[in-house]
Design a protein around this motif. Structure first.
Motif, PDB file in Angstrom:
ATOM      1  N   PHE A  67      32.317  37.270  40.796  1.00 22.80           N
ATOM      2  CA  PHE A  67      33.663  37.706  41.151  1.00 22.80           C
ATOM      3  C   PHE A  67      34.621  37.689  39.962  1.00 22.80           C
ATOM      4  CE2 PHE A  67      32.051  35.923  45.230  1.00 22.80           C
ATOM      5  CZ  PHE A  67      32.113  37.077  45.986  1.00 22.80           C
TER       6      PHE A  67
ATOM      7  N   PHE B 196      33.620  38.574  49.222  1.00 19.54           N
ATOM      8  CA  PHE B 196      34.734  37.725  48.811  1.00 19.54           C
ATOM      9  C   PHE B 196      35.501  37.193  50.023  1.00 19.54           C
ATOM     10  CE2 PHE B 196      39.193  37.263  47.352  1.00 19.54           C
ATOM     11  CZ  PHE B 196      39.003  36.294  46.383  1.00 19.54           C
TER      12      PHE B 196
ATOM     13  N   ALA C  20      35.718  30.925  40.499  1.00 20.75           N
ATOM     14  CA  ALA C  20      35.008  31.482  41.653  1.00 20.75           C
ATOM     15  C   ALA C  20      33.510  31.563  41.385  1.00 20.75           C
ATOM     16  CB  ALA C  20      35.562  32.867  41.972  1.00 20.75           C
TER      17      ALA C  20
ATOM     18  N   TRP D 277      34.089  44.467  40.844  1.00 22.82           N
ATOM     19  CA  TRP D 277      35.063  44.921  41.834  1.00 22.82           C
ATOM     20  C   TRP D 277      35.215  46.438  41.871  1.00 22.82           C
ATOM     21  CZ3 TRP D 277      37.176  41.784  45.382  1.00 22.82           C
ATOM     22  CH2 TRP D 277      37.085  40.406  45.165  1.00 22.82           C
TER      23      TRP D 277
ATOM     24  N   CYS E  48      40.066  35.211  40.058  1.00 11.96           N
ATOM     25  CA  CYS E  48      38.790  34.540  40.321  1.00 11.96           C
ATOM     26  C   CYS E  48      38.330  33.743  39.104  1.00 11.96           C
ATOM     27  CB  CYS E  48      37.724  35.571  40.703  1.00 11.96           C
ATOM     28  SG  CYS E  48      37.978  36.276  42.344  1.00 11.96           S
TER      29      CYS E  48
ATOM     30  N   THR F 281      31.679  44.052  47.363  1.00  6.64           N
ATOM     31  CA  THR F 281      32.252  42.853  46.749  1.00  6.64           C
ATOM     32  C   THR F 281      33.380  42.287  47.605  1.00  6.64           C
ATOM     33  OG1 THR F 281      31.713  43.661  44.538  1.00  6.64           O
ATOM     34  CG2 THR F 281      33.376  41.942  44.675  1.00  6.64           C
TER      35      THR F 281
END
Length: 318
Positions: free
Chosen positions: A47, A70, A40, A53, A35, A66
């Motif tokens: 991210f 995503f 991202a 995460w 990412c 998350t």
């Protein structure tokens, strides 16, 4: 460092495209690096941060929140998109029929495991890591017992280095081995000339292979794919299997459950031996032959047969 350098270069690009079948391959943190390189979004969730995460500090549990956010930003090719042939999964139940001299030990294992679990339910706060390890060891022994009592009696290491033990186990067939032979013959009668036999434990695979040499000489040439082989030997084995006339590949799920492309050439798989606790492991190994490139020209469908001993630990897991 490599990701940071790529990120610096990518800022000068009009477009950045990441194409991958497995975004998270080795560590949960892999996807944060991707990412970052892709530029991202950082809101409402950043991210590019590993912490975004993770649920736990040990970085072992992926954040469902998350992941869902995503996925809304990702174009994902599904099996419907790929136009894959039908996947037919069948559970095949059979009687265990272990030798009479092993029945008492098997019942003892099950009773001890049951008592241990009931004790946990009465005092859940007193369960230790050693208790968990003991229960898992009991259940695994019960799983081995239903497949092959000789494997349950000795360690996997002993089985691997002692050809006499494999010989002994193969010469004392249980209901499990007989069910495997029957399923191989059934699939071959349906036109499947190349069949994968997948299991969690290589000791089970080697013993099953030796049994089939004795009782099923006509089932074809045998190939192996497991963690004891070098990468080149595994690749050569897979290539030879997919081009052979009649053959069986004995596939270790831990070694071949991901990152292996076993199509075209094979349209059938038998899941044999102890059942994985994680459904994802089963799905990953099934995907070895139900993936891009699979057209199933011989039978029109991909057949997955899962051998489950009646009333066993594996039946409960399944």
């Amino acid at each position: 460092v490599r990701t940071q350098a790529f990120r610096e270069m990518s800022t000068r690009c009009a477009k950045r495209i990441a194409a991958t079948g497995t975004p998270i391959l080795h560590r949960q943190a892999d996807i944060a690096s991707q990412c970052l390189a892709m530029g991202a979004p950082k809101a409402p969730i950043d991210f590019t941060k590993v912490q975004s995460w993770m649920v736990k500090k040990d970085h072992t549990t992926l954040s469902d929140r998350t992941n869902k956010k995503f996925m809304k930003l990702v174009n994902r090719a599904t099996k419907d998109t790929l136009g894959l042939p039908p996947l037919v999964q069948t559970a095949v139940s059979y009687d265990v029929t272990v030798p009479e001299e092993n029945v008492e030990r098997y019942n003892e294992i099950i009773e001890t495991a049951r008592e241990l679990r009931l004790a946990w339910e009465r005092n859940p706060g007193q369960v230790t890591g050693q208790d968990v390890a003991r229960l898992m060891a009991l259940l695994q022994e019960a799983q081995f017992m239903t497949v092959c009592p000789t494997i349950a009696e000795y360690s996997a290491k002993e089985i691997h280095v002692n050809a006499d033990l494999i010989e002994k186990a193969a010469r004392t067939p249980t209901g499990s081995f007989l069910a495997l032979l029957a399923e191989v013959r059934l699939l071959q009668s349906e036109g499947h000339m190349r069949i994968i036999i997948a299991s969690m434990h290589t000791s089970i695979l080697y013993t099953a292979a030796k049994f089939l040499q004795y009782e099923g000489e006509d089932t074809g040439k045998q190939y192996f794919y497991d963690g004891n082989m070098t990468r080149k030997k595994r690749e050569d084995s897979a290539s030879e299997f997919l081009s052979c006339r009649v053959g069986l590949m004995f596939l270790s799920i831990p070694a071949g459950g991901q990152g292996v492309h076993l199509v075209p050439g094979c349209e059938a798989m038998i899941l044999f031996g102890s059942t994985p606790w994680a459904p994802g492991q089963v799905q990953q190994v099934v995907d070895r032959i139900h993936r891009m490139g699979q057209m199933a020209p011989t039978t029109g469908s991909v057949q997955i047969r899962r051998l489950v001993p009646y009333g066993s630990v594996d039946a409960a897991i399944s």
